[in-house]
Scaffold this motif. Sequence first.
Motif, PDB file in Angstrom:
ATOM      1  N   GLY A   1     -44.491 -38.929  -6.001  1.00 34.21           N
ATOM      2  CA  GLY A   1     -45.205 -37.635  -6.154  1.00 34.21           C
ATOM      3  C   GLY A   1     -46.330 -37.748  -6.968  1.00 34.21           C
ATOM      4  O   GLY A   1     -47.017 -36.634  -7.361  1.00 34.21           O
ATOM      5  N   LYS A   2     -46.420 -38.702  -7.760  1.00 32.17           N
ATOM      6  CA  LYS A   2     -47.586 -38.966  -8.707  1.00 32.17           C
ATOM      7  C   LYS A   2     -48.557 -40.074  -8.276  1.00 32.17           C
ATOM      8  O   LYS A   2     -48.662 -40.679  -7.208  1.00 32.17           O
ATOM      9  CB  LYS A   2     -47.022 -39.624 -10.074  1.00 32.17           C
ATOM     10  N   LYS A   3     -49.836 -40.135  -8.925  1.00 31.92           N
ATOM     11  CA  LYS A   3     -50.754 -41.149  -8.730  1.00 31.92           C
ATOM     12  C   LYS A   3     -50.277 -42.483  -9.168  1.00 31.92           C
ATOM     13  O   LYS A   3     -49.416 -42.673 -10.068  1.00 31.92           O
ATOM     14  CB  LYS A   3     -51.959 -40.689  -9.249  1.00 31.92           C
ATOM     15  N   LYS A   4     -50.859 -43.610  -8.674  1.00 31.14           N
ATOM     16  CA  LYS A   4     -50.680 -44.783  -9.410  1.00 31.14           C
ATOM     17  C   LYS A   4     -51.070 -44.780 -10.922  1.00 31.14           C
ATOM     18  O   LYS A   4     -52.133 -44.375 -11.083  1.00 31.14           O
ATOM     19  CB  LYS A   4     -51.528 -45.980  -8.611  1.00 31.14           C
ATOM     20  N   MET A   5     -50.425 -45.576 -11.555  1.00 29.24           N
ATOM     21  CA  MET A   5     -50.715 -45.817 -13.240  1.00 29.24           C
ATOM     22  C   MET A   5     -50.257 -47.025 -13.647  1.00 29.24           C
ATOM     23  O   MET A   5     -49.574 -47.719 -13.143  1.00 29.24           O
ATOM     24  CB  MET A   5     -50.119 -44.382 -13.762  1.00 29.24           C
TER      25      MET A   5
ATOM     26  N   ALA B   1     -43.688 -40.114 -18.828  1.00 26.69           N
ATOM     27  CA  ALA B   1     -42.293 -39.741 -18.019  1.00 26.69           C
ATOM     28  C   ALA B   1     -41.398 -40.655 -17.906  1.00 26.69           C
ATOM     29  O   ALA B   1     -40.132 -40.608 -17.764  1.00 26.69           O
ATOM     30  CB  ALA B   1     -42.732 -39.382 -16.609  1.00 26.69           C
TER      31      ALA B   1
ATOM     32  N   ASP C   1     -48.680 -46.846 -19.503  1.00 25.72           N
ATOM     33  CA  ASP C   1     -48.868 -45.276 -19.835  1.00 25.72           C
ATOM     34  C   ASP C   1     -47.797 -44.542 -19.201  1.00 25.72           C
ATOM     35  O   ASP C   1     -47.415 -43.446 -19.862  1.00 25.72           O
ATOM     36  CB  ASP C   1     -50.061 -44.901 -18.791  1.00 25.72           C
ATOM     37  N   TYR C   2     -47.247 -45.079 -18.311  1.00 22.43           N
ATOM     38  CA  TYR C   2     -45.746 -44.401 -17.813  1.00 22.43           C
ATOM     39  C   TYR C   2     -44.761 -44.567 -18.840  1.00 22.43           C
ATOM     40  O   TYR C   2     -43.835 -43.541 -19.001  1.00 22.43           O
ATOM     41  CB  TYR C   2     -45.302 -45.419 -16.486  1.00 22.43           C
TER      42      TYR C   2
ATOM     43  N   GLN D   1     -46.290 -46.428  -9.305  1.00 24.72           N
ATOM     44  CA  GLN D   1     -46.320 -44.916  -8.668  1.00 24.72           C
ATOM     45  C   GLN D   1     -45.066 -44.399  -8.665  1.00 24.72           C
ATOM     46  O   GLN D   1     -44.349 -44.791  -7.683  1.00 24.72           O
ATOM     47  CB  GLN D   1     -47.182 -45.161  -7.479  1.00 24.72           C
ATOM     48  N   PRO D   2     -44.788 -43.448  -9.482  1.00 29.43           N
ATOM     49  CA  PRO D   2     -43.437 -42.700  -9.586  1.00 29.43           C
ATOM     50  C   PRO D   2     -43.792 -41.771  -8.126  1.00 29.43           C
ATOM     51  O   PRO D   2     -44.929 -41.473  -7.975  1.00 29.43           O
ATOM     52  CB  PRO D   2     -43.449 -41.831 -10.675  1.00 29.43           C
TER      53      PRO D   2
ATOM     54  N   GLU E   1     -34.599 -41.825  -6.961  1.00 29.76           N
ATOM     55  CA  GLU E   1     -36.079 -41.765  -6.427  1.00 29.76           C
ATOM     56  C   GLU E   1     -37.069 -42.815  -6.223  1.00 29.76           C
ATOM     57  O   GLU E   1     -36.920 -43.908  -6.770  1.00 29.76           O
ATOM     58  CB  GLU E   1     -36.765 -40.891  -7.424  1.00 29.76           C
TER      59      GLU E   1
END
Length: 315
Positions: A290-294, A303, A298-299, A287-288, A242
């Motif tokens: 389908g997700k927002k930048k983080m 997840a 935290d990632y 940014q995984p 992905e």
Amino acid sequence: MTKKIVFMGTPDFSVPVLQRVIKEGYDVIAVVTQPDRPVGRKKVMTPPPVKVEALKQGIPVYQPEKIRNEAELEEILALKPDLVITAAFGQILPNKLLEAPEYGCINVHASLLPELRGGAPIHYSILQGKEKTGITIMYMAEKLDAGDILTQAEVKIEEEDNVGTLHEKLSQIGSDLLADTIPKLFKREITPVKQNDAEATFAPNIKREQEKIDWDKTGEDIYNHVRGLNPWPVAYTLLNGETLKVWTTTKIQLSSKAQPGVVIDVLEEGFVVGTGNTTAVLILELQPAGKKKMLAKDYLRGAGSFIKVGLKIGE
């Protein structure tokens, strides 16, 4: 008599330049920009930033799909401008228009020409690890960014700069340089300097395949690659098949070369990936799919908790 100016530009870069021309008291009789385009997943029709600013200032706006089309060209020629100013307009002007204004057509370009002709000079200045870039104001020609140079200003590229921060600096410096150049141009005080075509380099628009990180490259190149695509279009790698966008990294010096694309350490603030030399990169913002930048930390706590030393990424 007040000189009549037609301004041509499209993206955010052009807005401060237009604002400065207006602030200096010049008579901007029209703005020419690209047509509204669909943006985002919902394909919402969105006006270019320059159109938004022009309408705010009460300036008539023209949006030709192709300025070379006879009907659109005649509309602009009928305005009889004394000077045309372009800044990231996105189309090459036809000779008929270039020759029409008494003071010519000038362009505000975000590089030290003849280096980095083309649509993405800010990106390439960072992608190529340059220590400086700048603004060139030049006469327009029918050949891409090849016109005679009027004025230039240098800008230092800081180690922490990305496309966004450098974009802001260059847009402001371009505005200042233009404000200084126009009065001299009207007084015929500038001697144009021809570009040396043999020294020309090019910065074509970024393609999707250029956004993918090549972990076999040096850590320095990968660091420049990430910041040279931040905040748009953003570098990416693959993780478990992905897309994983990589927004921010920093460099980590190793005592020996690690395997490229392999996680070699997991720290509190992010994870370290091996490259093609002894400079690894620590991924700090991502940014995984389908997700927002983080933040990477935290990632890793959520997840991304499966990320461990030895994990191969990039495929």
